[in-house]
Write a protein that holds these residues in place. Sequence first.
Motif, PDB file in Angstrom:
ATOM      1  N   LEU A 254       0.755  -1.207  -0.075  1.00  0.00           N
ATOM      2  CA  LEU A 254      -0.189   0.041  -0.131  1.00  0.00           C
ATOM      3  C   LEU A 254       0.919   1.277   0.062  1.00  0.00           C
ATOM      4  CD1 LEU A 254      -2.864   1.354   0.187  1.00  0.00           C
ATOM      5  CD2 LEU A 254      -2.498   1.346   2.822  1.00  0.00           C
ATOM      6  N   VAL A 255       0.995   1.896  -0.899  1.00  0.00           N
ATOM      7  CA  VAL A 255       1.852   3.161  -1.257  1.00  0.00           C
ATOM      8  C   VAL A 255       0.913   4.639  -1.153  1.00  0.00           C
ATOM      9  CG1 VAL A 255       3.674   2.022  -2.418  1.00  0.00           C
ATOM     10  CG2 VAL A 255       1.999   3.011  -3.654  1.00  0.00           C
ATOM     11  N   TYR A 256      -0.290   4.387  -1.523  1.00  0.00           N
ATOM     12  CA  TYR A 256      -1.006   5.469  -1.439  1.00  0.00           C
ATOM     13  C   TYR A 256      -2.449   5.260  -0.719  1.00  0.00           C
ATOM     14  CZ  TYR A 256      -3.419  10.034  -2.560  1.00  0.00           C
ATOM     15  OH  TYR A 256      -4.352  10.861  -2.736  1.00  0.00           O
ATOM     16  N   PHE A 257      -3.210   6.223  -0.045  1.00  0.00           N
ATOM     17  CA  PHE A 257      -4.534   6.128   0.096  1.00  0.00           C
ATOM     18  C   PHE A 257      -5.145   7.421   0.742  1.00  0.00           C
ATOM     19  CE2 PHE A 257      -2.436   5.520   4.227  1.00  0.00           C
ATOM     20  CZ  PHE A 257      -3.031   6.002   4.950  1.00  0.00           C
ATOM     21  N   GLU A 258      -6.380   7.541   0.417  1.00  0.00           N
ATOM     22  CA  GLU A 258      -7.142   8.989   0.811  1.00  0.00           C
ATOM     23  C   GLU A 258      -8.420   8.540   1.061  1.00  0.00           C
ATOM     24  OE1 GLU A 258      -6.448  10.880  -3.145  1.00  0.00           O
ATOM     25  OE2 GLU A 258      -8.636  10.670  -3.707  1.00  0.00           O
ATOM     26  N   ASP A 259      -9.079   9.287   2.099  1.00  0.00           N
ATOM     27  CA  ASP A 259     -10.342   8.922   2.552  1.00  0.00           C
ATOM     28  C   ASP A 259     -11.463   9.994   2.071  1.00  0.00           C
ATOM     29  OD1 ASP A 259      -9.440  10.924   4.027  1.00  0.00           O
ATOM     30  OD2 ASP A 259     -10.643  10.305   6.011  1.00  0.00           O
ATOM     31  N   HIS A 260     -12.599   9.591   1.955  1.00  0.00           N
ATOM     32  CA  HIS A 260     -13.707  10.293   1.379  1.00  0.00           C
ATOM     33  C   HIS A 260     -14.863  10.253   2.336  1.00  0.00           C
ATOM     34  CE1 HIS A 260     -11.945  11.316  -2.474  1.00  0.00           C
ATOM     35  NE2 HIS A 260     -11.041  10.128  -2.107  1.00  0.00           N
TER      36      HIS A 260
ATOM     37  N   ILE B 205       1.669   9.684  -5.468  1.00  0.00           N
ATOM     38  CA  ILE B 205       2.448   8.958  -4.691  1.00  0.00           C
ATOM     39  C   ILE B 205       3.682   9.579  -4.022  1.00  0.00           C
ATOM     40  CG2 ILE B 205       3.854   6.627  -4.237  1.00  0.00           C
ATOM     41  CD1 ILE B 205       2.087   5.380  -6.509  1.00  0.00           C
ATOM     42  N   LEU B 206       4.412   9.995  -4.906  1.00  0.00           N
ATOM     43  CA  LEU B 206       5.697  10.584  -4.071  1.00  0.00           C
ATOM     44  C   LEU B 206       5.399  11.772  -3.648  1.00  0.00           C
ATOM     45  CD1 LEU B 206       7.686  10.547  -7.819  1.00  0.00           C
ATOM     46  CD2 LEU B 206       8.387   9.396  -5.547  1.00  0.00           C
ATOM     47  N   ASP B 207       4.404  12.743  -3.956  1.00  0.00           N
ATOM     48  CA  ASP B 207       3.874  13.787  -3.038  1.00  0.00           C
ATOM     49  C   ASP B 207       3.798  13.467  -1.514  1.00  0.00           C
ATOM     50  OD1 ASP B 207       4.183  15.451  -5.234  1.00  0.00           O
ATOM     51  OD2 ASP B 207       2.172  15.680  -5.590  1.00  0.00           O
ATOM     52  N   THR B 208       3.335  12.365  -1.430  1.00  0.00           N
ATOM     53  CA  THR B 208       2.891  11.997   0.079  1.00  0.00           C
ATOM     54  C   THR B 208       3.596  10.651   0.785  1.00  0.00           C
ATOM     55  OG1 THR B 208       1.145  10.514  -0.651  1.00  0.00           O
ATOM     56  CG2 THR B 208       0.580  12.614  -0.158  1.00  0.00           C
ATOM     57  N   ASN B 209       4.489  10.123  -0.223  1.00  0.00           N
ATOM     58  CA  ASN B 209       5.126   8.809   0.200  1.00  0.00           C
ATOM     59  C   ASN B 209       6.490   8.873  -0.753  1.00  0.00           C
ATOM     60  OD1 ASN B 209       6.079   6.427   1.003  1.00  0.00           O
ATOM     61  ND2 ASN B 209       4.149   5.073   0.563  1.00  0.00           N
ATOM     62  N   PRO B 210       7.340   9.706  -0.704  1.00  0.00           N
ATOM     63  CA  PRO B 210       8.424   9.866  -1.576  1.00  0.00           C
ATOM     64  C   PRO B 210       9.371   8.435  -1.666  1.00  0.00           C
ATOM     65  CG  PRO B 210       8.786  11.283   0.044  1.00  0.00           C
ATOM     66  CD  PRO B 210       7.295  10.806   0.382  1.00  0.00           C
ATOM     67  N   GLN B 211       9.339   7.689  -0.383  1.00  0.00           N
ATOM     68  CA  GLN B 211      10.255   6.535  -0.564  1.00  0.00           C
ATOM     69  C   GLN B 211       9.377   5.264  -0.933  1.00  0.00           C
ATOM     70  OE1 GLN B 211      13.446   6.812   0.355  1.00  0.00           O
ATOM     71  NE2 GLN B 211      12.946   9.019   0.608  1.00  0.00           N
ATOM     72  N   TRP B 212       8.392   5.340  -1.332  1.00  0.00           N
ATOM     73  CA  TRP B 212       7.412   4.341  -1.613  1.00  0.00           C
ATOM     74  C   TRP B 212       7.170   3.466  -0.519  1.00  0.00           C
ATOM     75  CZ3 TRP B 212       5.196   3.614  -6.739  1.00  0.00           C
ATOM     76  CH2 TRP B 212       5.480   4.594  -7.547  1.00  0.00           C
ATOM     77  N   ARG B 213       7.102   3.782   0.551  1.00  0.00           N
ATOM     78  CA  ARG B 213       7.278   2.894   1.736  1.00  0.00           C
ATOM     79  C   ARG B 213       5.858   2.286   1.849  1.00  0.00           C
ATOM     80  NH1 ARG B 213       5.761   3.642   7.080  1.00  0.00           N
ATOM     81  NH2 ARG B 213       4.857   5.918   6.762  1.00  0.00           N
ATOM     82  N   ASP B 214       5.828   0.991   2.218  1.00  0.00           N
ATOM     83  CA  ASP B 214       4.546   0.199   2.501  1.00  0.00           C
ATOM     84  C   ASP B 214       3.667   0.710   3.636  1.00  0.00           C
ATOM     85  OD1 ASP B 214       2.384  -1.557   2.778  1.00  0.00           O
ATOM     86  OD2 ASP B 214       3.740  -3.273   2.759  1.00  0.00           O
ATOM     87  N   LEU B 215       2.602   1.339   3.470  1.00  0.00           N
ATOM     88  CA  LEU B 215       1.815   2.035   4.579  1.00  0.00           C
ATOM     89  C   LEU B 215       0.924   1.196   5.412  1.00  0.00           C
ATOM     90  CD1 LEU B 215       1.098   5.042   2.362  1.00  0.00           C
ATOM     91  CD2 LEU B 215       2.806   5.019   3.961  1.00  0.00           C
ATOM     92  N   TYR B 216       0.842  -0.026   5.024  1.00  0.00           N
ATOM     93  CA  TYR B 216       0.001  -0.953   5.699  1.00  0.00           C
ATOM     94  C   TYR B 216       0.116  -1.209   7.179  1.00  0.00           C
ATOM     95  CZ  TYR B 216      -2.718  -5.274   6.654  1.00  0.00           C
ATOM     96  OH  TYR B 216      -3.582  -6.061   7.333  1.00  0.00           O
TER      97      TYR B 216
END
Length: 96
Positions: free
Chosen positions: A49-55, A80-91
Amino acid sequence: MRGGWVYILTNRPNGTLYVGVTNDLVRRVWEHRQGSADGFTKRYGLTKLVYFEDHTEIALAIQREKAIKHWSRAWKARLILDTNPQWRDLYEDIIT
């Protein structure tokens, strides 16, 4: 009406991307990680998981997912890069 999440999975930094939508992000990402459903994410091993947004509404999340799916790969990568530049797994961030 319940809210929703838009998310992006990958198999590695700058790898294959999958854009999805769900009303339960933790459950859905766990399902992808377990490979519980045959399909694109299982075939390509997309478990990070590299990006998510809630609505606030699922309809808005679905609309956003459809828009992102039509974006170029470069635009998705920039998102993705704007919020997670390292492409880190956000799980781990969402399960705690």
